[in-house]
Design a protein around this motif. Structure first.
Motif, PDB file in Angstrom:
ATOM      1  N   SER A 157       0.819  -1.213   0.000  1.00 61.55           N
ATOM      2  CA  SER A 157       0.000   0.000   0.000  1.00 61.55           C
ATOM      3  C   SER A 157       0.855   1.266   0.000  1.00 61.55           C
ATOM      4  CB  SER A 157      -0.957   0.032   1.201  1.00 61.55           C
ATOM      5  OG  SER A 157      -1.886   1.087   1.062  1.00 61.55           O
ATOM      6  N   GLU A 158       1.197   1.709  -1.204  1.00 57.67           N
ATOM      7  CA  GLU A 158       1.996   2.923  -1.330  1.00 57.67           C
ATOM      8  C   GLU A 158       1.148   4.170  -1.114  1.00 57.67           C
ATOM      9  OE1 GLU A 158       3.268   3.705  -5.526  1.00 57.67           O
ATOM     10  OE2 GLU A 158       2.196   1.826  -5.908  1.00 57.67           O
ATOM     11  N   ASP A 159       1.788   5.268  -0.846  1.00 57.79           N
ATOM     12  CA  ASP A 159       1.113   6.550  -0.656  1.00 57.79           C
ATOM     13  C   ASP A 159       0.954   7.204  -2.031  1.00 57.79           C
ATOM     14  OD1 ASP A 159       0.199   9.042  -0.021  1.00 57.79           O
ATOM     15  OD2 ASP A 159       1.680   9.441   1.544  1.00 57.79           O
ATOM     16  N   VAL A 160      -0.202   6.983  -2.642  1.00 49.92           N
ATOM     17  CA  VAL A 160      -0.420   7.423  -4.026  1.00 49.92           C
ATOM     18  C   VAL A 160      -0.290   8.938  -4.159  1.00 49.92           C
ATOM     19  CG1 VAL A 160      -2.057   7.463  -5.946  1.00 49.92           C
ATOM     20  CG2 VAL A 160      -1.898   5.439  -4.487  1.00 49.92           C
ATOM     21  N   ASP A 161      -0.873   9.676  -3.220  1.00 46.22           N
ATOM     22  CA  ASP A 161      -0.871  11.138  -3.321  1.00 46.22           C
ATOM     23  C   ASP A 161       0.534  11.713  -3.385  1.00 46.22           C
ATOM     24  OD1 ASP A 161      -3.603  11.125  -3.270  1.00 46.22           O
ATOM     25  OD2 ASP A 161      -3.772  11.645  -1.140  1.00 46.22           O
ATOM     26  N   SER A 162       1.465  11.096  -2.683  1.00 45.78           N
ATOM     27  CA  SER A 162       2.813  11.661  -2.603  1.00 45.78           C
ATOM     28  C   SER A 162       3.672  11.353  -3.822  1.00 45.78           C
ATOM     29  CB  SER A 162       3.511  11.159  -1.333  1.00 45.78           C
ATOM     30  OG  SER A 162       3.788   9.771  -1.435  1.00 45.78           O
ATOM     31  N   VAL A 163       3.284  10.371  -4.641  1.00 43.22           N
ATOM     32  CA  VAL A 163       4.145   9.965  -5.764  1.00 43.22           C
ATOM     33  C   VAL A 163       3.493  10.123  -7.137  1.00 43.22           C
ATOM     34  CG1 VAL A 163       5.533   8.386  -4.373  1.00 43.22           C
ATOM     35  CG2 VAL A 163       3.452   7.543  -5.463  1.00 43.22           C
ATOM     36  N   LEU A 164       2.195  10.393  -7.172  1.00 46.49           N
ATOM     37  CA  LEU A 164       1.533  10.517  -8.465  1.00 46.49           C
ATOM     38  C   LEU A 164       2.075  11.692  -9.263  1.00 46.49           C
ATOM     39  CD1 LEU A 164      -0.690   9.371 -10.305  1.00 46.49           C
ATOM     40  CD2 LEU A 164      -2.297  10.935  -9.193  1.00 46.49           C
ATOM     41  N   GLY A 165       2.416  12.792  -8.582  1.00 43.85           N
ATOM     42  CA  GLY A 165       2.921  13.979  -9.263  1.00 43.85           C
ATOM     43  C   GLY A 165       4.234  13.754  -9.981  1.00 43.85           C
ATOM     44  N   THR A 166       5.041  12.806  -9.510  1.00 42.12           N
ATOM     45  CA  THR A 166       6.329  12.514 -10.144  1.00 42.12           C
ATOM     46  C   THR A 166       6.248  11.337 -11.113  1.00 42.12           C
ATOM     47  OG1 THR A 166       6.950  11.068  -8.300  1.00 42.12           O
ATOM     48  CG2 THR A 166       7.613  13.390  -8.167  1.00 42.12           C
ATOM     49  N   GLY A 167       5.055  10.742 -11.223  1.00 42.98           N
ATOM     50  CA  GLY A 167       4.902   9.593 -12.108  1.00 42.98           C
ATOM     51  C   GLY A 167       5.469   8.311 -11.544  1.00 42.98           C
ATOM     52  N   ASP A 168       5.651   8.247 -10.235  1.00 38.41           N
ATOM     53  CA  ASP A 168       6.226   7.050  -9.622  1.00 38.41           C
ATOM     54  C   ASP A 168       5.188   6.080  -9.095  1.00 38.41           C
ATOM     55  OD1 ASP A 168       8.928   7.650 -10.057  1.00 38.41           O
ATOM     56  OD2 ASP A 168       8.964   9.016  -8.344  1.00 38.41           O
ATOM     57  N   PHE A 169       3.912   6.459  -9.142  1.00 35.19           N
ATOM     58  CA  PHE A 169       2.882   5.553  -8.646  1.00 35.19           C
ATOM     59  C   PHE A 169       2.873   4.260  -9.460  1.00 35.19           C
ATOM     60  CE2 PHE A 169      -1.748   4.379  -9.305  1.00 35.19           C
ATOM     61  CZ  PHE A 169      -1.795   3.552  -8.196  1.00 35.19           C
ATOM     62  N   GLY A 170       2.908   3.136  -8.751  1.00 33.29           N
ATOM     63  CA  GLY A 170       2.804   1.826  -9.387  1.00 33.29           C
ATOM     64  C   GLY A 170       4.067   1.320 -10.034  1.00 33.29           C
ATOM     65  N   MET A 171       5.206   1.966  -9.804  1.00 35.11           N
ATOM     66  CA  MET A 171       6.416   1.642 -10.561  1.00 35.11           C
ATOM     67  C   MET A 171       7.419   0.778  -9.801  1.00 35.11           C
ATOM     68  SD  MET A 171       5.739   2.841 -13.427  1.00 35.11           S
ATOM     69  CE  MET A 171       4.513   3.957 -14.126  1.00 35.11           C
ATOM     70  N   ALA A 172       6.982   0.069  -8.761  1.00 33.41           N
ATOM     71  CA  ALA A 172       7.885  -0.857  -8.073  1.00 33.41           C
ATOM     72  C   ALA A 172       8.255  -1.983  -9.036  1.00 33.41           C
ATOM     73  CB  ALA A 172       7.234  -1.411  -6.820  1.00 33.41           C
ATOM     74  N   ASP A 173       9.547  -2.154  -9.253  1.00 35.38           N
ATOM     75  CA  ASP A 173      10.015  -3.062 -10.300  1.00 35.38           C
ATOM     76  C   ASP A 173       9.596  -4.503 -10.064  1.00 35.38           C
ATOM     77  OD1 ASP A 173      11.865  -3.629 -12.676  1.00 35.38           O
ATOM     78  OD2 ASP A 173      12.720  -4.925 -11.125  1.00 35.38           O
ATOM     79  N   GLU A 174       9.834  -5.033  -8.864  1.00 37.61           N
ATOM     80  CA  GLU A 174       9.573  -6.442  -8.605  1.00 37.61           C
ATOM     81  C   GLU A 174       8.091  -6.782  -8.727  1.00 37.61           C
ATOM     82  OE1 GLU A 174      13.176  -5.245  -6.120  1.00 37.61           O
ATOM     83  OE2 GLU A 174      11.241  -4.388  -6.708  1.00 37.61           O
ATOM     84  N   THR A 175       7.233  -5.852  -8.293  1.00 35.62           N
ATOM     85  CA  THR A 175       5.793  -6.102  -8.370  1.00 35.62           C
ATOM     86  C   THR A 175       5.371  -6.296  -9.823  1.00 35.62           C
ATOM     87  OG1 THR A 175       5.470  -4.725  -6.399  1.00 35.62           O
ATOM     88  CG2 THR A 175       3.524  -5.239  -7.725  1.00 35.62           C
ATOM     89  N   GLY A 176       5.769  -5.381 -10.696  1.00 29.78           N
ATOM     90  CA  GLY A 176       5.391  -5.487 -12.095  1.00 29.78           C
ATOM     91  C   GLY A 176       6.092  -6.616 -12.817  1.00 29.78           C
ATOM     92  N   ARG A 177       7.396  -6.734 -12.594  1.00 28.64           N
ATOM     93  CA  ARG A 177       8.187  -7.724 -13.329  1.00 28.64           C
ATOM     94  C   ARG A 177       7.788  -9.155 -12.946  1.00 28.64           C
ATOM     95  NH1 ARG A 177      12.868  -7.214 -15.916  1.00 28.64           N
ATOM     96  NH2 ARG A 177      13.148  -5.115 -15.054  1.00 28.64           N
ATOM     97  N   TRP A 178       7.768  -9.444 -11.663  1.00 29.15           N
ATOM     98  CA  TRP A 178       7.584 -10.828 -11.213  1.00 29.15           C
ATOM     99  C   TRP A 178       6.133 -11.296 -11.300  1.00 29.15           C
ATOM    100  CZ3 TRP A 178      11.289 -10.370  -6.410  1.00 29.15           C
ATOM    101  CH2 TRP A 178      12.615 -10.384  -6.879  1.00 29.15           C
ATOM    102  N   LEU A 179       5.174 -10.405 -11.064  1.00 26.70           N
ATOM    103  CA  LEU A 179       3.790 -10.830 -11.215  1.00 26.70           C
ATOM    104  C   LEU A 179       3.465 -11.127 -12.675  1.00 26.70           C
ATOM    105  CD1 LEU A 179       1.610  -8.736  -8.726  1.00 26.70           C
ATOM    106  CD2 LEU A 179       1.765 -11.221  -8.903  1.00 26.70           C
ATOM    107  N   ASN A 180       3.910 -10.277 -13.583  1.00 24.81           N
ATOM    108  CA  ASN A 180       3.683 -10.562 -15.001  1.00 24.81           C
ATOM    109  C   ASN A 180       4.400 -11.837 -15.426  1.00 24.81           C
ATOM    110  OD1 ASN A 180       1.981  -8.449 -16.270  1.00 24.81           O
ATOM    111  ND2 ASN A 180       3.528  -7.062 -15.434  1.00 24.81           N
ATOM    112  N   GLU A 181       5.589 -12.041 -14.893  1.00 24.36           N
ATOM    113  CA  GLU A 181       6.340 -13.265 -15.193  1.00 24.36           C
ATOM    114  C   GLU A 181       5.581 -14.490 -14.687  1.00 24.36           C
ATOM    115  OE1 GLU A 181       9.895 -15.081 -12.733  1.00 24.36           O
ATOM    116  OE2 GLU A 181      10.673 -13.527 -14.076  1.00 24.36           O
ATOM    117  N   ALA A 182       5.088 -14.429 -13.458  1.00 29.85           N
ATOM    118  CA  ALA A 182       4.369 -15.559 -12.870  1.00 29.85           C
ATOM    119  C   ALA A 182       3.120 -15.909 -13.674  1.00 29.85           C
ATOM    120  CB  ALA A 182       3.996 -15.244 -11.424  1.00 29.85           C
ATOM    121  N   ILE A 183       2.369 -14.889 -14.080  1.00 28.38           N
ATOM    122  CA  ILE A 183       1.130 -15.132 -14.820  1.00 28.38           C
ATOM    123  C   ILE A 183       1.422 -15.704 -16.202  1.00 28.38           C
ATOM    124  CG2 ILE A 183      -0.892 -14.006 -15.835  1.00 28.38           C
ATOM    125  CD1 ILE A 183      -0.670 -11.985 -13.425  1.00 28.38           C
TER     126      ILE A 183
END
Length: 358
Positions: A157-183
């Motif tokens: 649960s990241e703090d969306v409000d604090s990172v959306l302005g910089t475009g960093d929301f949702g950009m954790a590498d392992e979450t995106g890389r490994w979940l897509n890999e697993a699926i």
């Protein structure tokens, strides 16, 4: 007055043919067949960061702890002291339906939104799995993501409000890389999203795997289906996302979920916990498929637990599926982190003394 030209006018036909010829000329030599001149964004240049570097609002230190049987029986006695009216009786009725379903070996399906995971309730769900109170689990994309991050590093649960302005929301590498890999890997073996991610976690045993309902469900051979909305989950932003693989896996999960809904007939229970849109819609479609294929779906119980009662859960879970004498529906309003532990206490408190299944 200007009158419109007939659609087969030579003037319009010539104009249309010139436009089509121009489009064909521009697409000549290319594999793309879209008529739009704008092309989709290329995601390969996205800037990501390590999951471990991201501040998160929820950690396993805050998670609920399952009650021991003696404590649960004490809690059940307190719950029995509540008025036998309205919501208190609805909660008792839902618990009694689940107890009866377990005793008769009928399906007990839990539909959980991501907020149920974020409020630290996975340990209670896992305890109920071991005790036979969970036949299968349906979740959405956020449920998978939060549970996966908990398994990897013990927080989510990241703090969306604090990172959306910089475009960093949702950009954790392992979450995106490994979940897509697993699926994608699981899809090659004809597995849906839930099974694929559970298998990935069991094969790798990350540090907090025991806190993951996906990990524990796979270990216990309890089906988990995950129902994605492409573009709505952060893993779809990452360049590793394969739309065909995601779509095929979640469609398989829909068909598996429909097979599970079929088992609600004659005494089963479906619980919708914290999903306002996706799971109520999925459930309604599964109900109509089951009945369309000629299967009986009668005498079952549905319930919606949420801190607000929204239209879709009330209509698609509590009312429509059990209408015309097909069953009973209940709606209970309250915070997940309070209401679901109360339900768990009622269930565990009904168990005879002894350890749950390992």
């Amino acid at each position: 007055m200007i009158s419109a030209l007939p659609i087969d006018s030579p003037c319009l036909t010539a104009t249309r043919e010139k436009r089509e010829e121009k489009t064909r000329s521009e697409q000549k030599g290319r594999e793309l067949m879209s008529i739009y001149y704008r092309q989709p964004v290329d995601l390969t240049g996205l800037r990501t960061y390590p999951l471990a570097s991201r501040p998160s609002k929820v950690t396993v230190e805050d998670f609920a702890r399952p009650l021991a049987e003696a404590d649960a029986r004490q809690m059940r006695r307190w719950l029995d002291s509540l008025p036998h009216l309205l919501a208190a009786d609805s909660l008792r009725a839902v618990a009694a339906s689940i107890e009866a379903a377990r005793s008769r070996n009928r399906a007990i399906l839990w539909g959980i939104g991501g907020h149920v995971v974020k409020t630290g309730l996975a340990p209670l769900l896992i305890d109920l799995m071991r005790r036979g109170y969970v036949s299968a689990i349906a979740t959405n994309g956020s449920g998978v993501i939060h549970d996966f991050e908990i398994a990897l590093c013990g927080w989510t649960s990241e703090d969306v409000d604090s990172v959306l302005g910089t475009g960093d929301f949702g950009m954790a590498d392992e979450t995106g890389r490994w979940l897509n890999e697993a699926i994608a890997q699981g899809g090659q073996d004809d597995c849906g999203v839930g099974e694929s991610v559970g298998r990935w976690l069991v094969e790798r045993e990350p540090p907090f795997a025991a806190m993951s309902f996906l990990h524990e469900a796979y270990r216990l051979r309890i089906p988990v289906t995950a129902h994605l909305t492409i573009g709505a989950d952060i893993i779809h932003l990452h360049p590793q996302a394969d739309g065909a693989a995601l779509g095929a896996a979640t469609h398989r999960d829909f068909r598996l979920f429909t097979a599970l809904v079929r088992e609600l007939d004659d005494g089963g229970v479906y619980l919708n916990l914290g999903s306002a849109v996706t799971l109520p819609e999925i459930f309604l479609k599964a109900v109509t498929v089951v009945r369309n294929l000629g299967h009986s779906l009668q005498n079952f119980t549905t319930a919606n637990f949420d801190f607000l009662q929204h239209y879709r859960p009330l209509t698609n879970v509590v009312r429509r599926p059990v209408a015309h004498g097909a069953g009973h529906g209940y709606s209970l309003t309250g915070h997940h982190e309070i209401l679901i532990p109360l339900l768990a206490a009622l269930l565990v408190g009904a168990d005879p003394p002894g350890d749950p299944l390992a």
